[in-house]
Design a protein around this motif. Structure first.
Motif, short mmCIF file in Angstrom:
data_model
loop_
_atom_site.label_atom_id
_atom_site.label_comp_id
_atom_site.label_asym_id
_atom_site.label_seq_id
_atom_site.Cartn_x
_atom_site.Cartn_y
_atom_site.Cartn_z
N ALA A 1 -3.72 -2.20 11.82
CA ALA A 1 -5.06 -1.90 11.34
C ALA A 1 -5.64 -0.67 12.04
CB ALA A 1 -5.98 -3.10 11.55
N VAL A 2 -5.42 -0.56 13.34
CA VAL A 2 -5.92 0.59 14.09
C VAL A 2 -5.24 1.87 13.62
CG1 VAL A 2 -5.99 1.65 16.38
CG2 VAL A 2 -6.65 -0.74 16.09
N VAL A 3 -3.95 1.82 13.43
CA VAL A 3 -3.21 3.00 13.00
C VAL A 3 -3.64 3.41 11.59
CG1 VAL A 3 -0.92 3.85 12.38
CG2 VAL A 3 -1.26 2.63 14.52
N ALA A 4 -3.74 2.45 10.68
CA ALA A 4 -4.14 2.77 9.31
C ALA A 4 -5.57 3.30 9.25
CB ALA A 4 -4.00 1.53 8.43
N GLY A 5 -6.47 2.62 9.92
CA GLY A 5 -7.87 3.06 9.91
C GLY A 5 -8.09 4.35 10.66
N GLY A 6 -7.39 4.51 11.77
CA GLY A 6 -7.54 5.74 12.55
C GLY A 6 -7.03 6.96 11.82
N VAL B 1 -12.15 1.32 5.15
CA VAL B 1 -12.21 -0.15 5.22
C VAL B 1 -11.03 -0.77 4.47
CG1 VAL B 1 -13.53 -2.17 4.47
CG2 VAL B 1 -14.69 -0.27 5.59
N LEU B 2 -10.72 -0.24 3.31
CA LEU B 2 -9.60 -0.78 2.54
C LEU B 2 -8.26 -0.54 3.24
CD1 LEU B 2 -10.62 0.08 -1.12
CD2 LEU B 2 -10.63 -2.15 0.02
N SER B 3 -8.11 0.60 3.91
CA SER B 3 -6.85 0.84 4.62
C SER B 3 -6.71 -0.10 5.82
CB SER B 3 -6.74 2.30 5.06
OG SER B 3 -7.70 2.61 6.04
N VAL B 4 -7.81 -0.38 6.51
CA VAL B 4 -7.76 -1.32 7.63
C VAL B 4 -7.41 -2.72 7.12
CG1 VAL B 4 -9.16 -2.50 9.37
CG2 VAL B 4 -9.29 -0.03 9.15
N LEU B 5 -8.07 -3.15 6.05
CA LEU B 5 -7.78 -4.47 5.50
C LEU B 5 -6.36 -4.55 4.95
CD1 LEU B 5 -11.16 -5.28 3.69
CD2 LEU B 5 -10.30 -6.19 5.86
#
Length: 70
Positions: A13-18, A39-43
């Motif tokens: 989640a951190v890598v995707a959201g970051g 938000v969608l990438s973190v989820l």
């Protein structure tokens, strides 16, 4: 190395959201559409990573010091 599925999902989640957030702030501000994308990438990172099970660890092969049970 044993990594729990909790930490695996958090890192994903951190890598995707970051990565998405870094791309979104290139112009100096974040729009509503960019916020939704972050938000969608973190989820998505959490959900897909949580759904995939960790590979089971294979037992180590017997050594000369360890007795073999037949």
């Amino acid at each position: 190395m044993k990594v729990s599925r909790y930490w695996k999902a958090v890192v994903a989640a951190v890598v995707a959201g970051g990565g998405t957030a870094a791309a979104a702030v290139q112009d100096g501000h974040i729009t509503a559409a960019e916020t939704v994308t972050i938000v969608l990438s973190v989820l998505g990172g959490l959900g897909f990573t949580w759904a995939v099970p960790n590979r089971p660890q294979t037992p180590a092969p017997p050594t000369a010091e360890s007795p073999q049970i037949l």
